[in-house]
Design an enzyme around this catalytic site. Structure first.
Site, PDB file in Angstrom:
ATOM      1  CB  VAL A 176      -0.979   0.016   1.191  1.00  0.00           C
ATOM      2  CG1 VAL A 176      -1.702   1.332   1.271  1.00  0.00           C
ATOM      3  CG2 VAL A 176      -1.984  -1.114   1.028  1.00  0.00           C
ATOM      4  CB  CYS A 177       3.122   2.855   2.405  1.00  0.00           C
ATOM      5  SG  CYS A 177       2.031   2.835   3.825  1.00  0.00           S
ATOM      6  N   GLY A 178       3.771   2.271  -0.732  1.00  0.00           N
ATOM      7  CA  GLY A 178       4.583   2.648  -1.879  1.00  0.00           C
ATOM      8  C   GLY A 178       3.824   2.451  -3.172  1.00  0.00           C
ATOM      9  CG  ASP A 179      -0.516   1.091  -4.923  1.00  0.00           C
ATOM     10  OD1 ASP A 179      -0.769  -0.109  -4.853  1.00  0.00           O
ATOM     11  OD2 ASP A 179      -0.879   1.820  -5.858  1.00  0.00           O
TER      12      ASP A 179
END
Lengths: 184, 163
Positions: B51-54
């Site tokens: 998610v966070c680096g998506d």
């Protein structure tokens, strides 16, 4: 086109507009683009604290907002809360509380934190719903996009993006390396 | 890995191959239909990455910036329309995801960004001008989110040229 994709650099230089800890003439400036709801930023929070402690006055730490609202519904308002606290001179107090309480970022929680750090609460509540701080957060975000921020947290060491692991040892080594380079 | 001529990513100056692909169960997206405005094509290996680096979530967050150039963004992977739908819902994406699904990878191949080994699109970006000419392309390491700065830089340059 002359786009160096391999070592993106900070597009917006650190200035008086930024929230900074440490001396302006420190050998190393570490800039973090972060999201208050992002678990990886939560993990990096104590790492940054430890690096600040180790580096002392040779480090300046700057935090800029990069909320990914799409996946973190409270990230935007939490960032605004930190900016609203900054308007009353208490950015870092709020910043710390937010990262220490990542599970509680609803408006009611933010209100509690504001009380806890002694903000003038009516002003805080009004600021939280005003456009000014939302705009400020957005400005940070745009600057981050231009700088090659590709997720959170993203760190820049003396304006160059750090691509390594966001654990204490490698990040500290990179910061120390930059300090050494400065001495030479 | 072998790199043959036909496997090379299409470079700036090349006409962007047209495509007409499903973008969800009952929609389609074609390059032709977007003619007249800049188009950003973001090929990526698969829906549902961490998610966070998506990358797609980042672009979703950047739509306002792209809109300032009147640019449209389309994500492309070999995932099917239903998978795209689930992914787009989960990440609240507000731009189309095209399914390069049947014949699998045909469009990715046409752009020189198909990974034969994994059977997916590579991670690659194209900025196409209003006339359908590729103005910038970039092949990213597969595990690295290339961010938006390259796209914005290319859009800036196009704007300067036009001015």
């Amino acid at each position: 086109m002359k786009l160096d994709q391999h070592a993106p650099r900070l597009a917006v230089p650190v200035s008086a507009r930024d929230h900074a800890q440490g001396p302006a003439d420190a050998a190393v400036t570490l800039v973090e683009y972060g999201d208050y709801e992002c678990p990886y930023c939560g993990k990096a929070y104590p790492v940054v604290k430890a690096i600040q402690q180790r580096m002392g006055d040779s480090l300046r730490f700057v935090f800029r907002n990069f909320p990914i609202n799409t996946v973190h519904e409270h990230a935007g308002v939490a960032a605004q809360a930190a900016e609203a606290a900054a308007a009353q001179g208490k950015f870092w107090e709020m910043h710390d509380l937010l990262y220490e309480n990542q599970d509680g970022l609803a408006e009611v929680d933010l209100h509690q934190y504001a009380l806890k750090i002694g903000l003038e609460i009516y002003r805080f509540d009004a600021d939280l719903s005003s456009e000014i701080f939302a705009r400020r957060v957005r400005e940070d975000f745009r600057g981050g996009l231009r700088s090659g921020v590709n997720g959170t947290p993203t760190f820049f060491i003396n304006a160059v993006r750090y691509n390594g692991e966001k654990e204490l040892d490698p990040l500290l080594a990179a910061v120390q390396g930059a300090a050494e380079e400065k001495k030479e | 890995m072998t790199s043959t001529q036909e496997n090379d990513i299409l470079a700036a100056g090349t006409r962007a191959p047209d495509f007409d692909l499903p973008a969800g169960p009952d929609q389609r997206v074609s390059l032709r239909s977007l003619r007249g405005r800049p188009v950003i094509l973001a090929f990526y290996p698969a829906d549902f990455s961490p998610v966070c680096g998506d990358q797609m979530a980042l672009y979703n967050e950047s739509l306002e910036e792209f809109a300032e150039y009147d640019a449209h963004i389309v994500g492309v992977s070999v995932d099917g329309p239903w998978c795209h739908l689930a992914y787009a819902k989960d990440r609240k994406l507000k731009f189309p995801l095209a399914s390069d699904f049947e014949p699998k990878g045909e469009v990715s191949r046409a752009y020189g960004v198909y990974d034969e080994k994994w059977g997916t699109s590579k991670r690659a970006l194209f900025v196409i001008d209003a006339e359908g000419i590729i103005r910038w392309s970039y092949l990213s390491p597969i595990d690295e989110n290339p961010g938006a700065h390259g796209i914005l830089g290319a859009l800036d340059e196009m704007k300067e040229h036009a001015a």
